[in-house]
Design a protein around this motif. Structure first.
Motif, PDB file in Angstrom:
ATOM      1  N   TRP A 156       0.811  -1.214   0.000  1.00 38.26           N
ATOM      2  CA  TRP A 156       0.000   0.000   0.000  1.00 38.26           C
ATOM      3  C   TRP A 156       0.846   1.265   0.000  1.00 38.26           C
ATOM      4  O   TRP A 156       0.409   2.312  -0.475  1.00 38.26           O
ATOM      5  N   LEU A 157       2.066   1.191   0.543  1.00 40.86           N
ATOM      6  CA  LEU A 157       2.907   2.387   0.648  1.00 40.86           C
ATOM      7  C   LEU A 157       3.559   2.759  -0.679  1.00 40.86           C
ATOM      8  O   LEU A 157       4.198   3.804  -0.781  1.00 40.86           O
ATOM      9  N   LEU A 158       3.405   1.915  -1.692  1.00 40.70           N
ATOM     10  CA  LEU A 158       3.968   2.260  -3.001  1.00 40.70           C
ATOM     11  C   LEU A 158       3.320   3.515  -3.567  1.00 40.70           C
ATOM     12  O   LEU A 158       3.982   4.306  -4.250  1.00 40.70           O
ATOM     13  N   VAL A 203       9.922  10.101   8.099  1.00 42.14           N
ATOM     14  CA  VAL A 203       9.152  10.028   9.349  1.00 42.14           C
ATOM     15  C   VAL A 203       7.691   9.732   9.053  1.00 42.14           C
ATOM     16  O   VAL A 203       7.074   8.851   9.679  1.00 42.14           O
ATOM     17  N   LEU A 204       7.117  10.460   8.094  1.00 38.77           N
ATOM     18  CA  LEU A 204       5.718  10.217   7.739  1.00 38.77           C
ATOM     19  C   LEU A 204       5.529   8.812   7.175  1.00 38.77           C
ATOM     20  O   LEU A 204       4.533   8.144   7.470  1.00 38.77           O
ATOM     21  N   GLY A 205       6.490   8.368   6.374  1.00 45.00           N
ATOM     22  CA  GLY A 205       6.391   7.037   5.801  1.00 45.00           C
ATOM     23  C   GLY A 205       6.370   5.948   6.864  1.00 45.00           C
ATOM     24  O   GLY A 205       5.608   4.980   6.764  1.00 45.00           O
ATOM     25  N   LEU A 206       7.187   6.102   7.891  1.00 40.10           N
ATOM     26  CA  LEU A 206       7.192   5.131   8.980  1.00 40.10           C
ATOM     27  C   LEU A 206       5.861   5.149   9.732  1.00 40.10           C
ATOM     28  O   LEU A 206       5.343   4.096  10.134  1.00 40.10           O
ATOM     29  N   LEU A 207       5.301   6.345   9.923  1.00 40.21           N
ATOM     30  CA  LEU A 207       3.994   6.446  10.578  1.00 40.21           C
ATOM     31  C   LEU A 207       2.908   5.812   9.713  1.00 40.21           C
ATOM     32  O   LEU A 207       2.017   5.122  10.233  1.00 40.21           O
ATOM     33  N   PHE A 208       2.976   6.032   8.415  1.00 43.31           N
ATOM     34  CA  PHE A 208       2.003   5.423   7.512  1.00 43.31           C
ATOM     35  C   PHE A 208       2.117   3.897   7.542  1.00 43.31           C
ATOM     36  O   PHE A 208       1.100   3.183   7.501  1.00 43.31           O
ATOM     37  N   TYR A 209       3.346   3.405   7.614  1.00 41.10           N
ATOM     38  CA  TYR A 209       3.544   1.954   7.656  1.00 41.10           C
ATOM     39  C   TYR A 209       2.989   1.375   8.957  1.00 41.10           C
ATOM     40  O   TYR A 209       2.376   0.302   8.951  1.00 41.10           O
ATOM     41  N   ALA A 210       3.192   2.100  10.050  1.00 41.21           N
ATOM     42  CA  ALA A 210       2.617   1.656  11.323  1.00 41.21           C
ATOM     43  C   ALA A 210       1.092   1.614  11.240  1.00 41.21           C
ATOM     44  O   ALA A 210       0.449   0.684  11.755  1.00 41.21           O
TER      45      ALA A 210
END
Length: 241
Positions: A156-158, A203-210
């Motif tokens: 989904w993060l792609l 940082v935002l990407g890590l939060l989105f992955y969480a």
């Protein structure tokens, strides 16, 4: 001796598929809310600029997914794959959370607050509040749980990654001083530099992955509130559904 008739009978020939008119109507209304907000923004602003926002793109994707899902529910067709509907939920959740926690917060470093009234405020609320909350309700109450895998969270993060590359490339190609050259303050390269933008994006990407992992985990424990449907045997006979 062979049997005169085939024993392989489709489940739909035994028990007709069940139409879900309430789910179809609710999903159609969410899609309509997304399309309405997008149309308002397109009328009020430059189409090229409006379409560059993640908010608009995620709502466009959501409208397409929910319109198709509504059609399937109404016509008793199999639902869309879980990773598709949950992926649309994740993207629209990112839209709502980033707006309310970062962009609409006067105290936040990347605030985008300003005078917003009339049709523009209606579009803001439709695209950042109504569609995320309604989609979450649809997923929790009207969507059968199960089917999500941990690898889906990374898949989904792609799209957010692709959007980051698009926004940076677009900003680099536009001349300085172009309105909304970079759609969001945390993507503003002239202000923060590429190193600052990439740090914030990480940082935002890590939060989105969480958040994506949380959706997968929640999917495994949430109950199916509508009960079991299309069972072709008695409740005690087995697990066919």
């Amino acid at each position: 001796m062979t049997a005169p008739f085939s024993t392989h009978v489709p489940a739909s020939a035994v028990v007709p598929r069940v139409r879900r008119p309430y789910a179809a109507a609710f999903r159609a209304l969410i899609a309509l809310a997304a399309v309405t907000g997008i149309v308002i923004d397109l009328v009020l602003g430059s189409p090229g600029r409006v379409l560059s926002y993640f908010t608009i793109q995620s709502n466009l994707l959501l409208a397409a997914v929910l319109a198709l899902s509504a059609h399937r529910a109404w016509s008793a067709r199999p639902p869309l794959p879980p990773r598709v509907t949950a992926g649309a939920l994740l993207l629209i959740s990112i839209t709502g959370l980033v707006y309310h926690l970062i962009l609409a917060d006067d105290t936040a470093a990347f605030s985008m607050t300003g005078a917003s009234a009339g049709p523009h405020e209606v579009a803001n609320q439709l695209l950042h509040t109504v569609t995320p909350l309604a989609t979450l309700l649809d997923w929790l109450l009207l969507t059968r749980p199960g089917g999500l895998r941990l690898r889906d969270a990374a898949l989904w993060l792609l799209y957010p990654l692709a959007y980051l590359l698009f926004a940076l490339a677009r900003g680099a190609l536009l001349s300085p001083g172009t309105p909304a050259r970079y759609p969001y303050p945390f993507l503003d390269v002239p202000t923060h530099g590429y190193a600052g933008v990439l740090k914030d994006a990480l940082v935002l990407g890590l939060l989105f992955y969480a958040l994506a992992l949380a959706l997968v985990g929640l999917d495994r424990i949430r109950p199916h509130l509508r009960g079991r449907e299309n069972r072709i045997s008695s409740p005690g006979a087995g697990g066919l559904k």
